[in-house]
Design a protein around this motif. Structure first.
Motif, mmCIF file in Angstrom:
data_model
loop_
_atom_site.group_PDB
_atom_site.id
_atom_site.type_symbol
_atom_site.label_atom_id
_atom_site.label_comp_id
_atom_site.label_asym_id
_atom_site.label_seq_id
_atom_site.Cartn_x
_atom_site.Cartn_y
_atom_site.Cartn_z
ATOM 1 N N VAL A 243 0.862 -1.179 0.000
ATOM 2 C CA VAL A 243 0.000 0.000 0.000
ATOM 3 C C VAL A 243 0.896 1.226 0.000
ATOM 4 N N VAL A 244 0.734 2.080 -0.989
ATOM 5 C CA VAL A 244 1.496 3.330 -1.065
ATOM 6 C C VAL A 244 0.517 4.478 -0.852
ATOM 7 N N THR A 245 0.633 5.152 0.285
ATOM 8 C CA THR A 245 -0.309 6.215 0.626
ATOM 9 C C THR A 245 0.216 7.577 0.165
ATOM 10 N N GLY A 246 -0.712 8.506 -0.013
ATOM 11 C CA GLY A 246 -0.335 9.876 -0.347
ATOM 12 C C GLY A 246 0.388 10.003 -1.671
ATOM 13 N N VAL A 247 -0.055 9.257 -2.699
ATOM 14 C CA VAL A 247 0.672 9.307 -3.973
ATOM 15 C C VAL A 247 0.501 10.658 -4.673
ATOM 16 N N HIS A 248 -0.446 11.479 -4.219
ATOM 17 C CA HIS A 248 -0.539 12.836 -4.763
ATOM 18 C C HIS A 248 0.710 13.650 -4.413
ATOM 19 N N GLU A 249 1.463 13.207 -3.384
ATOM 20 C CA GLU A 249 2.679 13.896 -2.969
ATOM 21 C C GLU A 249 3.942 13.217 -3.492
ATOM 22 N N ALA A 250 3.776 12.197 -4.322
ATOM 23 C CA ALA A 250 4.939 11.455 -4.812
ATOM 24 C C ALA A 250 5.793 12.331 -5.725
ATOM 25 N N ALA A 251 7.105 12.256 -5.554
ATOM 26 C CA ALA A 251 8.031 12.957 -6.442
ATOM 27 C C ALA A 251 7.931 12.362 -7.843
ATOM 28 N N GLY A 252 8.389 13.122 -8.838
ATOM 29 C CA GLY A 252 8.258 12.690 -10.222
ATOM 30 C C GLY A 252 8.875 11.330 -10.494
ATOM 31 N N ALA A 253 10.078 11.088 -9.962
ATOM 32 C CA ALA A 253 10.758 9.813 -10.216
ATOM 33 C C ALA A 253 9.996 8.648 -9.594
ATOM 34 N N LEU A 254 9.415 8.876 -8.413
ATOM 35 C CA LEU A 254 8.664 7.808 -7.753
ATOM 36 C C LEU A 254 7.382 7.517 -8.534
ATOM 37 N N ALA A 255 6.706 8.576 -8.971
ATOM 38 C CA ALA A 255 5.494 8.389 -9.772
ATOM 39 C C ALA A 255 5.817 7.627 -11.056
ATOM 40 N N ASP A 256 6.942 7.947 -11.667
ATOM 41 C CA ASP A 256 7.353 7.250 -12.893
ATOM 42 C C ASP A 256 7.586 5.768 -12.630
ATOM 43 N N GLN A 257 8.156 5.470 -11.458
ATOM 44 C CA GLN A 257 8.418 4.064 -11.125
ATOM 45 C C GLN A 257 7.102 3.297 -10.942
ATOM 46 N N LEU A 258 6.114 3.940 -10.310
ATOM 47 C CA LEU A 258 4.806 3.304 -10.149
ATOM 48 C C LEU A 258 4.146 3.083 -11.513
#
Length: 339
Positions: free
Chosen positions: A75-90
């Motif tokens: 479970v990855v919470t708060g993905v609205h706050e994810a940095a660009g690189a982390l969002a790209d990995q998801l």
């Protein structure tokens, strides 16, 4: 409107999106997914990560195929706050998801990282919508639903009165609905709401401490939140917890159960000794000593050491209840081993 019950993700797509502004509904949706996964995979491995500031390596580690097999829930919470690189990995993960991993991303609503959600949905992710409950009508409908789920029914005037008394916070409304059904059962009317609200208005730090000392986890958190909502000072709640734990420890440490004798030795009124005797049941001396340590930490936290006194109080309450439960379980195991 409450979030719908979460069903297990389809076998061909173990991706899930929980999105919306209502924190309670998001938490319930995640809990429902967790329960569904556990039902299908009793020994599943679970990870919950906050996206804000999360190192990419940490996410990669939990998403990588397991060396030991078995199903995993991430479970990855708060993905609205994810940095660009982390969002790209998801996003990259959605192209080839692991069939033995259920990935849930939790988004608090709004436009930030909205593209991430669209990618998950396009990849076939199941979606739990948790929209903001903003109107009085929606909150009353929520209340009625909570009462019904608890096994009761609430009259229209009672629902309106409860909303006026408790306010708009869904957790408080849910707790009040459950407590009303527990206290009054059947049909909850305006008189029941009035009596309940008068009782809640009298919540003090000692009310919280009493629930904590008897190991009532849900009740102690509910009373804590009521106390904080009604403006009871953090220091007073912390002092009440410390006093309750210390008194229970003093009573439990003496080799007598005679109330009068204890009152004389401890220089306490008999009523307080009797209450402490009742609260000390279920505790071990070692557990009480650990609880005293938690209370001492809390004293510093509510006087400025902690960033959030509210959080420090709730954390201390949960820790003390858990210490009591662990002590009781250990004593039970020793008793069984001695037979």
């Amino acid at each position: 409107m409450a979030a719908s019950a979460a069903a297990p993700p389809a076998p061909t797509s173990r991706l899930r999106v929980v999105v919306g502004e209502e924190e309670l509904l998001r938490a319930r949706a995640v809990s429902a997914v967790r329960a569904a996964v556990r039902e299908r995979h009793a020994d599943s491995e679970e990870h919950e990560l906050a996206a804000a500031g999360l190192p990419i390596g940490d996410l990669a580690e939990v998403l990588a195929p397991s060396l030991f097999g078995g199903h995993r829930l991430v479970v990855v919470t708060g993905v609205h706050e994810a940095a660009g690189a982390l969002a790209d990995q998801l996003v990259s993960y959605t192209k080839d998801p692991d069939p033995e991993l259920t990935l849930v991303v939790v988004h608090n609503g709004g436009k930030r990282n909205e593209a991430l959600l669209k990618t998950f949905k396009a990849a076939g992710a199941a979606v739990d919508e948790c929209p903001k409950i903003s109107s009085a009508g929606e909150r009353i409908a929520f209340l009625r639903n909570e009462v019904r789920h608890a096994g009761g029914r609430i009259t229209p005037d009672a629902a309106t009165a409860l909303l006026e008394a408790v306010g708009n916070d869904l957790r408080n409304l849910s707790a009040a609905a459950s407590q009303l059904v527990s206290d009054f059962g059947g049909v909850v009317d305006a008189d029941a709401v009035a009596r309940f609200h008068r009782g809640q208005a009298e919540v003090t730090g000692f009310t919280v401490a009493e629930r904590v000392l008897v190991g009532d986890s849900a009740g102690s958190i509910e009373m804590l939140r009521w106390a904080l909502d009604r403006g009871v000072a953090h220091v007073l709640i912390a002092d009440a917890l410390a006093d309750g734990v210390r008194t229970a420890a003093r009573v439990a440490s003496l080799n007598t159960t005679n109330t009068g004798e204890l009152a004389r030795q401890l220089k306490l009124p008999p009523w307080k000794v009797k209450k402490a005797q009742s609260q000390a049941r279920g505790w071990t001396i070692d557990a009480l000593q650990q609880a005293i340590g938690v209370a001492a930490e809390l004293n510093a936290d509510v006087k400025g050491a902690a960033a959030s006194a509210d959080y420090a109080l709730e954390r201390a309450v949960r820790r003390i209840v858990a210490i009591r439960a662990a002590g009781a379980a250990g004593r039970g195991e020793r008793l069984r081993a001695g037979r």
